[in-house]
Design a protein around this motif. Sequence first.
Motif, PDB file in Angstrom:
ATOM      1  N   ARG A 136       0.854  -1.182   0.000  1.00 19.14           N
ATOM      2  CA  ARG A 136       0.000   0.000   0.000  1.00 19.14           C
ATOM      3  C   ARG A 136       0.893   1.236   0.000  1.00 19.14           C
ATOM      4  NH1 ARG A 136      -0.225   2.307   5.056  1.00 19.14           N
ATOM      5  NH2 ARG A 136       0.478   1.003   6.772  1.00 19.14           N
ATOM      6  N   PHE A 137       0.297   2.382  -0.174  1.00 18.02           N
ATOM      7  CA  PHE A 137       1.041   3.641  -0.169  1.00 18.02           C
ATOM      8  C   PHE A 137       0.501   4.532   0.944  1.00 18.02           C
ATOM      9  CE2 PHE A 137       1.498   1.889  -4.354  1.00 18.02           C
ATOM     10  CZ  PHE A 137       2.838   2.117  -4.647  1.00 18.02           C
ATOM     11  N   ASN A 138       1.401   5.148   1.694  1.00 20.15           N
ATOM     12  CA  ASN A 138       0.971   6.043   2.763  1.00 20.15           C
ATOM     13  C   ASN A 138       0.629   7.414   2.185  1.00 20.15           C
ATOM     14  OD1 ASN A 138       3.417   7.368   2.390  1.00 20.15           O
ATOM     15  ND2 ASN A 138       4.359   6.539   4.241  1.00 20.15           N
ATOM     16  N   LYS A 139       0.262   8.362   3.055  1.00 17.54           N
ATOM     17  CA  LYS A 139      -0.160   9.691   2.601  1.00 17.54           C
ATOM     18  C   LYS A 139       0.951  10.438   1.874  1.00 17.54           C
ATOM     19  CE  LYS A 139      -3.759  10.305   6.027  1.00 17.54           C
ATOM     20  NZ  LYS A 139      -4.272  11.061   7.162  1.00 17.54           N
ATOM     21  N   GLY A 197       2.948   9.060  -0.144  1.00 16.45           N
ATOM     22  CA  GLY A 197       3.195   8.370  -1.406  1.00 16.45           C
ATOM     23  C   GLY A 197       4.273   7.300  -1.323  1.00 16.45           C
ATOM     24  N   GLU A 198       4.727   7.014  -0.106  1.00 13.44           N
ATOM     25  CA  GLU A 198       5.767   6.000   0.063  1.00 13.44           C
ATOM     26  C   GLU A 198       5.148   4.603   0.055  1.00 13.44           C
ATOM     27  OE1 GLU A 198       8.678   8.551   3.028  1.00 13.44           O
ATOM     28  OE2 GLU A 198       6.956   7.480   3.847  1.00 13.44           O
ATOM     29  N   LYS A 199       5.846   3.700  -0.597  1.00 17.66           N
ATOM     30  CA  LYS A 199       5.378   2.317  -0.686  1.00 17.66           C
ATOM     31  C   LYS A 199       5.633   1.595   0.632  1.00 17.66           C
ATOM     32  CE  LYS A 199       6.204  -1.823  -3.434  1.00 17.66           C
ATOM     33  NZ  LYS A 199       6.962  -2.367  -4.577  1.00 17.66           N
ATOM     34  N   ILE A 200       4.586   0.981   1.187  1.00 14.24           N
ATOM     35  CA  ILE A 200       4.677   0.234   2.443  1.00 14.24           C
ATOM     36  C   ILE A 200       4.303  -1.219   2.138  1.00 14.24           C
ATOM     37  CG2 ILE A 200       3.802  -0.010   4.787  1.00 14.24           C
ATOM     38  CD1 ILE A 200       4.961   2.696   4.579  1.00 14.24           C
ATOM     39  N   THR A 201       5.167  -2.147   2.542  1.00 15.13           N
ATOM     40  CA  THR A 201       4.867  -3.565   2.383  1.00 15.13           C
ATOM     41  C   THR A 201       4.660  -4.163   3.764  1.00 15.13           C
ATOM     42  OG1 THR A 201       6.225  -3.697   0.391  1.00 15.13           O
ATOM     43  CG2 THR A 201       5.693  -5.770   1.481  1.00 15.13           C
ATOM     44  N   GLU A 202       3.494  -4.753   3.973  1.00 14.29           N
ATOM     45  CA  GLU A 202       3.182  -5.404   5.242  1.00 14.29           C
ATOM     46  C   GLU A 202       3.155  -6.908   5.018  1.00 14.29           C
ATOM     47  OE1 GLU A 202      -0.448  -3.798   6.769  1.00 14.29           O
ATOM     48  OE2 GLU A 202       0.450  -1.843   7.173  1.00 14.29           O
ATOM     49  N   THR A 203       3.907  -7.634   5.835  1.00 12.33           N
ATOM     50  CA  THR A 203       3.977  -9.086   5.732  1.00 12.33           C
ATOM     51  C   THR A 203       3.161  -9.715   6.852  1.00 12.33           C
ATOM     52  OG1 THR A 203       6.190  -8.947   4.774  1.00 12.33           O
ATOM     53  CG2 THR A 203       5.540 -11.069   5.701  1.00 12.33           C
TER      54      THR A 203
END
Length: 114
Positions: free
Chosen positions: A40-43, A45-51
């Motif tokens: 997902r992308f935070n506010k 615009g950074e890409k966040i990967t949750e495992t």
Amino acid sequence: MNTISNKVQLIGHLGNDPEIKTISGNRKMARFSIATNEVRFNKAGEKITETQWHNIVFWGSLAAVCEKYLSKGQEVAVEGRLGYRMYTDKENINRFITEITGTDLLMISNRKAG
């Protein structure tokens, strides 16, 4: 409306080689975990990967397949049912486990993944 049932489908990578046990003579059990990733992308615009890690258990002939063909890092698709159980550990503390009892398995990547 069709009957609603307890069904889970996941695609992920094995976090470890399957742990194999033989119970009650010849009945095999395979236990391993798989990782699934949600991007997902935070506010900003950074890409966040949750495992997320999922505990998987297979019994019988599918456990034998896991033992023979699966290894750490391999990508698999698993179908099964979600279950919960409780046990008391050596320190007499109640522990709760959520796991998927597998009913179908599809190997997506080769045994020597990674």
